[in-house]
Design an enzyme around this catalytic site. Structure first.
Site, PDB file in Angstrom:
ATOM      1  N   ASP A   1       0.824  -1.213   0.000  1.00 37.98           N
ATOM      2  CA  ASP A   1       0.000   0.000   0.000  1.00 37.98           C
ATOM      3  C   ASP A   1       0.858   1.263   0.000  1.00 37.98           C
ATOM      4  O   ASP A   1       1.982   1.262   0.500  1.00 37.98           O
ATOM      5  CB  ASP A   1      -0.918  -0.021   1.232  1.00 37.98           C
ATOM      6  CG  ASP A   1      -2.057   0.992   1.118  1.00 37.98           C
ATOM      7  OD1 ASP A   1      -2.350   1.434  -0.016  1.00 37.98           O
ATOM      8  OD2 ASP A   1      -2.637   1.332   2.159  1.00 37.98           O
TER       9      ASP A   1
ATOM     10  N   SER B   1      -7.772  -5.342  -4.740  1.00 38.94           N
ATOM     11  CA  SER B   1      -8.809  -5.905  -3.869  1.00 38.94           C
ATOM     12  C   SER B   1     -10.168  -5.887  -4.570  1.00 38.94           C
ATOM     13  O   SER B   1     -10.362  -5.162  -5.559  1.00 38.94           O
ATOM     14  CB  SER B   1      -8.900  -5.102  -2.562  1.00 38.94           C
ATOM     15  OG  SER B   1      -9.560  -3.869  -2.789  1.00 38.94           O
TER      16      SER B   1
ATOM     17  N   ASN C   1     -11.270  -2.441  -4.827  1.00 37.59           N
ATOM     18  CA  ASN C   1     -10.540  -1.456  -5.646  1.00 37.59           C
ATOM     19  C   ASN C   1     -11.261  -1.101  -6.951  1.00 37.59           C
ATOM     20  O   ASN C   1     -10.930  -0.109  -7.594  1.00 37.59           O
ATOM     21  CB  ASN C   1      -9.109  -1.926  -5.946  1.00 37.59           C
ATOM     22  CG  ASN C   1      -8.175  -1.831  -4.754  1.00 37.59           C
ATOM     23  OD1 ASN C   1      -7.268  -2.639  -4.595  1.00 37.59           O
ATOM     24  ND2 ASN C   1      -8.381  -0.843  -3.894  1.00 37.59           N
TER      25      ASN C   1
ATOM     26  N   TRP D   1       2.876   7.963  -2.407  1.00 37.21           N
ATOM     27  CA  TRP D   1       4.298   8.081  -2.769  1.00 37.21           C
ATOM     28  C   TRP D   1       4.430   9.049  -3.946  1.00 37.21           C
ATOM     29  O   TRP D   1       5.282   9.938  -3.945  1.00 37.21           O
ATOM     30  CB  TRP D   1       4.846   6.697  -3.154  1.00 37.21           C
ATOM     31  CG  TRP D   1       6.307   6.708  -3.511  1.00 37.21           C
ATOM     32  CD1 TRP D   1       7.359   6.448  -2.666  1.00 37.21           C
ATOM     33  CD2 TRP D   1       6.872   6.978  -4.797  1.00 37.21           C
ATOM     34  NE1 TRP D   1       8.549   6.554  -3.345  1.00 37.21           N
ATOM     35  CE2 TRP D   1       8.276   6.878  -4.660  1.00 37.21           C
ATOM     36  CE3 TRP D   1       6.348   7.294  -6.047  1.00 37.21           C
ATOM     37  CZ2 TRP D   1       9.163   7.080  -5.715  1.00 37.21           C
ATOM     38  CZ3 TRP D   1       7.222   7.511  -7.109  1.00 37.21           C
ATOM     39  CH2 TRP D   1       8.611   7.405  -6.951  1.00 37.21           C
TER      40      TRP D   1
END
Ligand code: IPE
Ligand code: IPE
Ligand code: MG
Length: 256
Positions: free
Chosen positions: A22, A67, A70, A27
């Protein structure tokens, strides 16, 4: 009562590590980059981890890549993730073959786009004969879906007379889970600072050692991974017993 005493992992390290990869989006966003760049760097990082993670002890690595929730993301991001998945499989299958790593999936892969399924099938076929190292990608995976699917399959077997409900226990039900060929994870890692399991291996991680780190996934390289393994080696796994039972030589003996 628990019927079988779980296998105690020795200090050499985990047999199975599962990772919630994750923090790709954050980022990138913190660097003024599009989230897509974070996902690309996340794949690069997974490639680095795969090159160094497996050992004579660590033989199973399972990663959460997409997932069942998602799909709720913006369509452009979901489409990008699916394209990235297909192109990464195409690019890295030869590395899996070189390293003799067998690829598996968990999750409802039949609902993924045909382009992804095609690359998955090719990669699985190319690695099907390997027996030592097992790399599992969770795709369109969610524990709640998995349980529902398992119960449906089990019920069908009851109806055909192949299963008797009075014999139902966890060992039986776990044979219907997507993870039926995997040992439970010993070490369960989540990067990015979130302290939740987000529907990943809920039942299988019942006795996993949890390791949460604030590091975003693209920065969680082999050195950070090694730190997680070291942290794991300092844990005492008790499986409901007392510290003295699992480690009779422990200096921490309380008079009880
Ligand atoms: C994990 O990174 C990758 C997937 C869920 C596909 P995120 O995309 O969730 O990154 P954050 O959590 O938004 O930073
Ligand atoms: C979990 O991360 C799924 C993957 C890493 C593939 P999410 O980013 O989807 O989880 P939440 O929404 O923060 O719980
Ligand atoms: Mg996230």
């Amino acid at each position: 009562m628990v019927s079988k005493k779980p296998e105690t992992t020795d200090s050499q390290g985990p047999l199975h590590v599962s990772i919630i990869m994750d923090g790709n989006g954050r980022w990138a966003q913190e660097r003024g980059l599009p989230r897509t760049e974070g996902h690309r760097r996340g794949v690069d990082n997974l490639h680095q981890i795969l090159r160094s993670a497996f050992s004579h002890k660590l033989r199973y690595l399972t990663v959460y890549a997409f997932s069942s929730e998602n799909w709720l993301r913006p369509k452009a991001e979901v489409d990008m993730l699916m394209r990235l998945l297909a192109s990464s499989l195409k690019k890295y299958t030869k590395d899996l073959v070189e390293q003799k790593i067998r690829l598996h999936t968990i999750g409802r892969v039949e609902e993924l786009p045909a382009s992804v399924r095609k690359e998955l099938d090719k990669a699985k076929r190319a690695t099907a004969d390997f027996t030592d190292y097992h790399f599992t990608i969770a795709l369109n995976y969610g524990s709640r879906l998995e349980i529902v699917d398992a119960v449906k399959r089990y019920t069908a077997e009851v109806q055909s007379g192949n299963e008797a409900p009075e014999n139902l226990n966890w060992e039986t039900l776990s044979r219907y889970l997507d993870t039926r060929n995997l040992p439970d994870p010993d070490l369960f890692i989540r990067t990015s600072g979130e302290l939740r399991t987000s529907n990943f291996l809920l039942m299988q991680s019942a006795y996993s050692e949890m390791y949460f780190t604030p590091t975003y996934w693209p920065d969680f390289g082999p050195e950070r991974f090694a730190e997680a393994i070291t942290a794991y080696q300092h844990r005492e796994r008790r499986y409901g017993m007392t510290g003295e039972q699992v480690n009779p030589h422990s200096s921490l003996v309380y008079g009880f």
